[in-house]
Enzyme design. Structure first.
Site, PDB file in Angstrom:
ATOM      1  N   ASP A  25     -21.027  28.907  17.866  1.00  0.00           N
ATOM      2  CA  ASP A  25     -22.609  28.398  17.268  1.00  0.00           C
ATOM      3  C   ASP A  25     -22.671  28.428  15.144  1.00  0.00           C
ATOM      4  O   ASP A  25     -22.457  30.017  15.581  1.00  0.00           O
ATOM      5  CB  ASP A  25     -23.459  29.603  18.172  1.00  0.00           C
ATOM      6  CG  ASP A  25     -25.138  28.990  17.728  1.00  0.00           C
ATOM      7  OD1 ASP A  25     -25.455  28.340  16.353  1.00  0.00           O
ATOM      8  OD2 ASP A  25     -25.898  29.989  18.436  1.00  0.00           O
ATOM      9  N   LYS A  87     -26.333  26.540   5.880  1.00  0.00           N
ATOM     10  CA  LYS A  87     -26.773  25.310   7.146  1.00  0.00           C
ATOM     11  C   LYS A  87     -27.790  24.658   6.680  1.00  0.00           C
ATOM     12  O   LYS A  87     -27.914  23.376   7.170  1.00  0.00           O
ATOM     13  CB  LYS A  87     -26.505  25.974   8.855  1.00  0.00           C
ATOM     14  CG  LYS A  87     -26.636  24.813   9.345  1.00  0.00           C
ATOM     15  CD  LYS A  87     -27.517  25.979  10.741  1.00  0.00           C
ATOM     16  CE  LYS A  87     -27.093  24.661  12.458  1.00  0.00           C
ATOM     17  NZ  LYS A  87     -27.206  25.632  13.691  1.00  0.00           N
ATOM     18  N   GLU A 186     -27.721  21.761  20.329  1.00  0.00           N
ATOM     19  CA  GLU A 186     -27.620  22.883  20.170  1.00  0.00           C
ATOM     20  C   GLU A 186     -28.137  22.821  21.769  1.00  0.00           C
ATOM     21  O   GLU A 186     -27.611  23.459  22.793  1.00  0.00           O
ATOM     22  CB  GLU A 186     -27.351  23.823  19.446  1.00  0.00           C
ATOM     23  CG  GLU A 186     -26.974  23.517  18.224  1.00  0.00           C
ATOM     24  CD  GLU A 186     -27.409  24.740  17.632  1.00  0.00           C
ATOM     25  OE1 GLU A 186     -28.794  24.545  16.731  1.00  0.00           O
ATOM     26  OE2 GLU A 186     -26.508  24.821  15.882  1.00  0.00           O
ATOM     27  N   ASP A 208     -35.832  25.107  21.220  1.00  0.00           N
ATOM     28  CA  ASP A 208     -34.627  25.846  20.516  1.00  0.00           C
ATOM     29  C   ASP A 208     -35.620  25.685  19.201  1.00  0.00           C
ATOM     30  O   ASP A 208     -35.008  24.791  18.151  1.00  0.00           O
ATOM     31  CB  ASP A 208     -33.496  24.789  20.128  1.00  0.00           C
ATOM     32  CG  ASP A 208     -32.333  24.964  19.191  1.00  0.00           C
ATOM     33  OD1 ASP A 208     -32.639  27.026  18.742  1.00  0.00           O
ATOM     34  OD2 ASP A 208     -31.055  25.245  19.531  1.00  0.00           O
TER      35      ASP A 208
END
Lengths: 622, 176
Positions: A25, A87, A186, A208
């Site tokens: 992850d 990210k 994800e 999420d």
């Protein structure tokens, strides 16, 4: 059985060798790695026992690179060389990044592929390279925990990541020397972690909210198959924005002004983040900055972040509509991401779905756990496992047509892999070339969509306008990565690109960076190449042996059968030679030789699959 | 196996308009369990490629059968009739007038006092019409009335586009 005699003891590859696979992850704030041991998923820790690796990379003038806690600790003192939330930058263009926030504590410069780089004291660093540093640490951690080189990894990405962001993530993995089994969305990973009970049925919504990204997915689970019905979100919305909102408020109260230096910005953000975290357990928390002292209440925080949460809830509504279901149809709501710890988020999600969200797997860990489970399946450690993930593309794909309009070829929420072809024609008499501009997005105008790639189809024979027939084919593979080809049907002229998004790295850059990273590790590279080829050879060997035993006599004549036997024997011998090029060549030969056999088996199995469904059965079933 | 077989055969379903969607979805999952690339990762490159091709085909077939409009278009194609824009000119003027007034109603939604309620009204109207057309098509198809079936498909195309526009407007209204 003849086949049993061809591999001599000690020479044959181990048939049921356990392969080393992990799920990663790669988060905005923290990264994790997990694996499956004896059927149970397990988070891997560093030597100090920590699971979370802060996604922070610090570059120092002496060339040293620190990753994780050590880098995080230098955040305030060395803001320009310490990269956080990388990210949010990966696979993005300079224009996008400007929209991310007005005050960035970095100096950004334009990279060679038009992609922004961070200027640090160790040189200009691309988001891809910084992400690769984080991955390298996780690879080291995994290899020491599993006792050898990895056979592959599943890396998770936000479902709402576009082509460039996916490609850039894959590039980062390549740079870190990882073999990517699959880029997995994800929310889908989280659903897998929750759906361990394979008897589970029903509709799942995965909410999420991470540090920098928000995703919502609606899935249907039925006997181990996770079918993603719709997905949506915002790839630039997350807990970081909560911090920024709170930091803005504190800044105003303390009268800090608008022109904070990077050091002050970092300090303020860190302060805001600590206050936010404190408020997820208590109602009030004291804050002091410069000569200002005050306190923040939970209700104030709620007020500041409510507009941000409202954006996520709108995306939820949209995803439900796209899936063709109502909020009340949802059987389970799964919460993922550290930002779902924020009290207000839980409260609002509960309201919208009218049910208590599931929180029994740690929201920080759930994605890595799901990725590890899927990695275990994909690497071949769980034959007979029924889990299957059917994912979708998050944003429509298309090409530019006359007038700057986007013509959609593949619509969002289409299950992958998928292929679509459409015919276009020339605009002018005697036109001999056609520019193909590949786009992603939902809007009508090209300028509102993301530009993914441009290429040209040349040497079209001159014809009257409108009489050439150009077939453009889009193909999206199971990783969600796109390739496009164009062909003029009258003349047969053809052109093809694997979409290398404009903001990603081009192949030369990846090669150069790879070469650089391997300059000091040449032996390492040789070893890795050998290992990879051996895995490939083993896989082929096992597969073909089993296939021959099962169907060889039925589907092959004597001569064909003998040919394959000999080829297999050769492969078994060369596999242990230690020369990776020889192995690669043999793998290729055996694959070629067995192609026809593979096709016959596939056809036979399809026939069998369809033979099971008779009209009678259907009448009864209804 | 010839993957140019008709889509109904691929899913082992009878060739008719009123299919059992639950059964379609179950068959789809069955086929995916067998052919999805993730089921063939440990196989040779050739087999992996084949599996990707089959899965792509199955996805395509599933998508078309699942959609009421595309399923009708597909059946019409199997009957040997063409469908598409050229059919629109044959539609009767009353239908076209009705479409225009629906579109006007949609355009006025933005200015309405209660946008959401007026949008819902247009949406309900369109949805029930669309459903009625599906019933008509089914009936026309079963008595092999190609001409009427083609006409119905053209009407469905109108409503499909209208429903897409309604959806788009719903998204836009959400954003305020």
């Amino acid at each position: 059985m003849v086949l049993l005699q061809i591999s001599e003891p000690g020479q044959s590859p181990e048939p049921h060798q356990h392969r080393r696979a992990v799920g990663i992850d790669l988060g905005t704030t923290n990264s994790l790695v997990a694996t499956v041991r004896s059927g149970t998923p397990e988070l891997l820790t560093d030597s100090a026992g920590n699971q979370l690796l802060p996604s922070v990379v610090r570059y120092q003038a002496n060339g040293a690179v620190a990753v994780g806690t050590q880098a995080y600790d230098a955040l305030v003192e060395d803001p320009l060389n310490t990269l956080v939330s990388v990210k949010r930058f990966i696979g993005r263009g300079a224009e996008d990044i400007k929209r991310l926030g007005t005050q960035l504590p970095y100096e950004l410069v334009s990279g060679s592929a038009g992609m922004p780089n961070f200027r640090t004291c160790a040189g200009d660093i691309s988001p891809v390279a910084a992400s690769a540093e984080i991955l390298k640490i996780l690879v080291e951690r995994s290899e020491s925990a599993l006792g050898g080189p990895l056979d592959g990894a599943v890396i998770t990405v936000p479902a709402y990541f576009d082509e460039s962001q996916r490609q850039a993530t894959k590039d980062a993995a390549t740079l870190a020397g990882l073999k990517v089994l699959r880029l997995l969305n994800e929310p889908t990973a989280a659903a897998v972690a929750y759906g361990l009970d394979q008897q589970g049925e029903g509709l799942i919504a995965v909410y999420d909210l991470g540090g920098g990204t928000f995703d919502i997915s609606v899935l249907r689970l039925s006997r181990g198959v996770f079918e993603v019905l719709s997905t949506g979100g915002d790839s630039a919305l997350g807990g970081d924005d909560f911090d920024r909102a709170l930091a803005g408020w504190i800044g105003e109260q303390a009268d800090l002004g608008d022109n904070l230096d990077p050091f002050q910005q970092r300090q303020l953000l860190k302060l805001a983040r600590n206050a936010k975290e404190a408020l997820s357990v208590s109602e009030q928390t004291p804050v002091s900055v410069a000569d200002w002292q005050g306190s923040v209440s939970r209700s104030l925080l709620n007020e500041l972040i409510d507009p941000l949460i409202a954006k996520t809830l709108q995306a939820c509504k949209r995803a439900l509509r796209d899936a063709g279901v109502q909020a009340t149809d949802i059987d389970n709501v799964v919460m993922v991401g550290g930002s779902t710890r924020t009290h207000r988020v839980k409260e609002r999600v509960r309201e919208v779905f009218g049910r208590e969200p599931l929180l029994n797997v740690d929201p920080d860990q759930v994605v890595a756990v799901g990725a590890a489970l899927q990695a275990d399946v994909l690497v071949g450690n769980r034959p007979g496992d029924e889990t299957l993930l059917l994912d979708v593309i998050p944003l429509s794909l298309g090409i530019e047509t006359m007038g700057g309009l986007m013509e959609k070829m593949i619509y969002r929420n289409t299950t992958i892999p998928v292929a679509k072809a459409q015919d276009f024609t020339t605009f002018k008499d005697g036109q001999t070339a056609m520019a193909i501009h590949v786009l992603q997005g939902e809007r009508e105008l090209v300028s509102d969509c993301r530009s993914l790639a441009r290429f040209e189809l040349r040497n079209i024979p001159p014809m009257v306008a409108g009489s050439a027939k150009i077939r453009v084919k889009f193909q999206v593979d199971a990783d969600g990565l796109l390739s496009v080809s164009a062909r003029e049907l009258v003349s047969g002229v053809e052109s093809h690109v694997d979409v290398k998004p404009s903001y990603g790295l081009n192949d030369d850059e990846v090669t150069r960076m790879l070469r650089e990273s391997y300059t000091h590790a040449k032996d390492d590279m040789q070893l890795r190449a050998l290992r990879e080829q051996q895995v490939e050879a083993d896989r082929l060997f096992e597969d073909l042996s089993a296939a021959l035993t099962q169907d060889g006599k039925a589907l092959l004549d004597d001569r064909e059968y003998h040919c394959l036997e000999v080829a297999l024997e050769d492969l078994g011998r060369v596999r242990n030679s230690g020369r990776h090029r020889d192995i690669a060549r043999h793998v290729e030969i055996v694959s070629k030789t067995s192609e026809e056999f593979a096709a016959r088996r596939m056809n036979a199995s399809i026939k069998k699959a369809l033979a099971g469904h008779s009209i009678d059965e259907i009448d009864r079933g209804e | 196996m010839d993957i140019t077989n008709n889509y109904f055969e691929v899913f082992g379903l009878p060739v008719e308009y009123d299919i059992n969607l639950r059964q379609l979805s179950e068959r789809y999952h069955d086929l995916q369990r067998q052919f999805h690339p993730d089921r063939h990762v440990a196989k040779t490159a050739r087999e992996r490629r084949l599996s990707e091709q089959y899965t792509t085909f199955v996805n395509q077939a599933y998508g078309e059968l699942k959609s009421p409009l595309q399923r009708a278009e597909y059946l019409l194609g199997m009957m040997g009739a063409d469908h598409g824009d050229e059919l629109l000119s044959t539609l009767d003027p009353d239908f076209l007038m009705e479409q225009m007034s629906l579109r006007e109603a949609l355009a006025e939604v933005r200015e309405a006092d209660d946008s959401e309620a007026s949008l819902q009204e247009v949406a309900n109207h369109a949805t029930s019409h669309y459903a009625a057309l599906q019933r008509e098509f089914s009936e026309q198809y079963s008595r092999a009335d190609v001409h009427s079936a083609a006409d119905t498909v053209a009407r469905m195309q109108f409503f499909y586009k209208l429903l897409k526009e309604i959806e788009q407007l719903e998204h836009e209204l959400d954003d305020y």
